[in-house]
Motif scaffolding. Structure first.
Motif, PDB file in Angstrom:
ATOM      1  N   ARG A 170      -0.525 -34.907  10.441  1.00  0.00           N
ATOM      2  CA  ARG A 170      -1.004 -33.521  10.328  1.00  0.00           C
ATOM      3  C   ARG A 170      -2.234 -33.436   9.432  1.00  0.00           C
ATOM      4  N   LEU A 171      -2.165 -34.113   8.290  1.00  0.00           N
ATOM      5  CA  LEU A 171      -3.248 -34.000   7.322  1.00  0.00           C
ATOM      6  C   LEU A 171      -4.517 -34.699   7.814  1.00  0.00           C
ATOM      7  N   ARG A 172      -4.374 -35.796   8.516  1.00  0.00           N
ATOM      8  CA  ARG A 172      -5.563 -36.447   9.080  1.00  0.00           C
ATOM      9  C   ARG A 172      -6.247 -35.531  10.085  1.00  0.00           C
ATOM     10  N   THR A 173      -5.464 -34.848  10.909  1.00  0.00           N
ATOM     11  CA  THR A 173      -6.034 -33.901  11.866  1.00  0.00           C
ATOM     12  C   THR A 173      -6.720 -32.750  11.139  1.00  0.00           C
ATOM     13  N   PHE A 174      -6.056 -32.245  10.114  1.00  0.00           N
ATOM     14  CA  PHE A 174      -6.601 -31.130   9.338  1.00  0.00           C
ATOM     15  C   PHE A 174      -7.931 -31.510   8.701  1.00  0.00           C
ATOM     16  N   PHE A 175      -7.982 -32.652   8.048  1.00  0.00           N
ATOM     17  CA  PHE A 175      -9.196 -33.025   7.340  1.00  0.00           C
ATOM     18  C   PHE A 175     -10.307 -33.492   8.280  1.00  0.00           C
ATOM     19  N   ALA A 176      -9.956 -33.971   9.466  1.00  0.00           N
ATOM     20  CA  ALA A 176     -10.993 -34.259  10.455  1.00  0.00           C
ATOM     21  C   ALA A 176     -11.701 -32.974  10.865  1.00  0.00           C
ATOM     22  N   ALA A 177     -10.922 -31.880  11.010  1.00  0.00           N
ATOM     23  CA  ALA A 177     -11.527 -30.589  11.332  1.00  0.00           C
ATOM     24  C   ALA A 177     -12.383 -30.085  10.174  1.00  0.00           C
ATOM     25  N   LEU A 178     -11.894 -30.254   8.940  1.00  0.00           N
ATOM     26  CA  LEU A 178     -12.672 -29.840   7.779  1.00  0.00           C
ATOM     27  C   LEU A 178     -13.977 -30.626   7.674  1.00  0.00           C
ATOM     28  N   GLU A 179     -13.895 -31.928   7.909  1.00  0.00           N
ATOM     29  CA  GLU A 179     -15.089 -32.771   7.808  1.00  0.00           C
ATOM     30  C   GLU A 179     -16.149 -32.325   8.802  1.00  0.00           C
ATOM     31  N   ALA A 180     -15.713 -31.952  10.016  1.00  0.00           N
ATOM     32  CA  ALA A 180     -16.675 -31.482  11.013  1.00  0.00           C
ATOM     33  C   ALA A 180     -17.277 -30.144  10.612  1.00  0.00           C
TER      34      ALA A 180
END
Length: 472
Positions: free
Chosen positions: A368-378
């Motif tokens: 979940r957190l990897r998905t969340f932070f991938a969106a934040l990074e973009a």
């Protein structure tokens, strides 16, 4: 001096502490090696003991998690299961020769001890967990070398570790979620935060709402910070960027402007904000130096990260990695990865097959957190066009005083197509920091990929340490 342990953990931040605890709880002897005077890393950075802080928890959130980690480490230190080596600066991790590995372990972790960093220490272990964290991405702009211009994380470190403000009137600028706690912390500590200048547009977050909504706790945390900023009267300027810092002997003001699509500056939007401090940051990059020396595979398009499998194992047998070194994702992700790594290491060292069901909850949190932070990074990518706005006389490499014009000449006129060639032609990246500060700026100016250089040393080492005979 030689310390021997089953597991050597490099870094005592969230990932390192959790990994050490998970392994020690399962019978593994651990040596925790960290450069700081106290455990905690950047996220749980503690004030120096000599300052006698009465309420250090006021500078942190998730304080209960820190107390749990600290209590667990202290318990294992008392029993001798964990040895915590503070102020030990690791400069290299290497595989032991076969004849030495049979007696002492598979790896040698070389460190410099104490503030002077003049005495060498070797820790030998059968496995290594790299929890080396990340560092700030620094992008140059005219005036960024003035005294009073600091990184956002640097301002936070001054407040948490030294209980001091970097200045009286502060502008916090750049992009990324780190700007929120930095601005909030400075305002709560008594600084006047004149503006929070964020280059990302609110729409960038809205477009990624489904991925972000999967972590409502993180959204609530962001809303809490936003409320605190309103309470302190901090003016927020979304879709703005810093054009220039002004001053003589030190910073006196910054010029900011609004951004249009494609990173263009909106005509007539420039404004000058008086301040004595600018805390600026454009996200984080993983620390991969030690992993590179070991030959671990790296991946990632926006700066390399250590590649790991579902157990947090690298492709080098006996080496695990967790936390920001595997990709920037914050403390919660680091805690999950550290827990998985610690349990995996314990099983592997005891010669039994790891049971993924034992860390199923941590694995779900990790996903979940990897998905969340991938969106934040973009959403929080550095603004397009920042490199084109640099004047030719803007210093890009502070160590060697290399200007943007020299870097452009190397890439354009002289045909340099990678960071190493640019370095050879201009000396950008040859200074004390070895490109850690200037590499993102040079890459942005030239269009070269931000690749890692494999170095034998992760930090400067005295010749006397290198010349000393190896210990047994």
């Amino acid at each position: 001096m030689t310390e021997r342990a089953h597991l050597a953990v490099v870094g005592a931040g969230p990932a390192g502490l959790t990994g050490a605890l998970a392994a020690a709880d399962r019978g593994v002897r651990v040596t925790l090696v960290d450069a700081a005077e106290q455990a905690g890393g950047q996220f749980y950075r503690q004030p120096a003991r000599a300052l006698g802080a009465r309420r250090p928890e006021a500078l942190h959130h998730q304080w209960r998690t820190w107390e749990r980690l600290r209590a667990g480490v202290e318990r294992h230190i008392v029993t001798g299961r964990i040895t915590h080596l503070t102020e030990h600066h690791v400069w290299c991790v290497e595989r032991e020769p076969a004849h030495a590995a049979r007696a002492a372990g598979s790896f040698a972790v070389h460190a410099l001890r104490g503030p002077a960093q003049e005495e060498g220490v070797t820790v030998r272990a059968h496995a290594v967990l790299l929890a080396t964290g990340g560092y700030e991405r620094v992008l140059p702009f005219p005036g960024w070398t003035l005294p009073g211009v600091v990184t956002a994380g640097g301002a936070q470190a001054m407040l948490k570790g030294g209980l001091v403000l970097p200045g009286r009137t502060v502008v916090v600028a750049g992009t990324g979620p780190l700007l929120l706690p930095v601005a909030t912390g400075l305002a709560a500590a008594g600084a006047r935060v004149a503006a929070l200048v964020e280059s990302a547009a609110p729409g960038a977050l809205l477009r990624r709402a489904p991925a972000l909504a999967a972590e409502p706790g993180k959204l609530a945390e962001g809303a809490w910070y936003a409320g605190r900023l309103l309470r302190h009267g901090v003016r927020t300027l979304p879709r703005h960027t810093v054009l220039e810092a002004h001053g003589g002997d030190r910073l006196e003001a910054v010029t900011v402007a609004a951004l249009e699509q494609g990173g263009r500056i909106r005509p007539g939007s420039a404004r000058r904000i008086p301040c004595d401090t600018l805390a600026v940051g454009h996200g984080m990059l993983p620390h991969t130096d030690l992993a590179e020396t070991l030959g671990c595979a790296l991946s990632g398009t926006d700066g390399p990260a250590v590649r790991v499998d579902d157990e947090q194992r690298t492709d080098v047998p006996g080496v695990w990695a967790a936390g920001e070194s595997t990709g920037i994702g914050g403390a919660a992700l680091a805690l999950a990865e550290g827990h998985i790594a610690g349990r995996s290491i314990a099983a592997r060292l005891h010669g039994i097959a790891p049971d993924p069901h034992a860390w199923a909850a941590a694995a779900r949190a990790r996903t979940r957190l990897r998905t969340f932070f991938a969106a934040l990074e973009a959403a929080y990518a550095p603004p397009a066009g920042w490199a084109q706005r640099l004047t030719d006389d803007t210093v890009v490499c502070r160590c060697e005083e290399v200007t943007a014009g020299a870097v452009r000449t190397a890439a354009g006129t002289l045909g340099a197509g990678d960071l190493r060639t640019v370095k050879l032609l201009t000396r950008a990246g040859m200074g004390w920091c070895q490109g850690r500060m200037c590499a993102p700026g040079v890459a942005g100016l030239t269009g070269c990929p931000l690749t890692a250089d494999r170095r034998p040393f992760a930090r400067p080492v005295p010749l006397g340490v290198l010349a000393a005979p190896p210990d047994n």
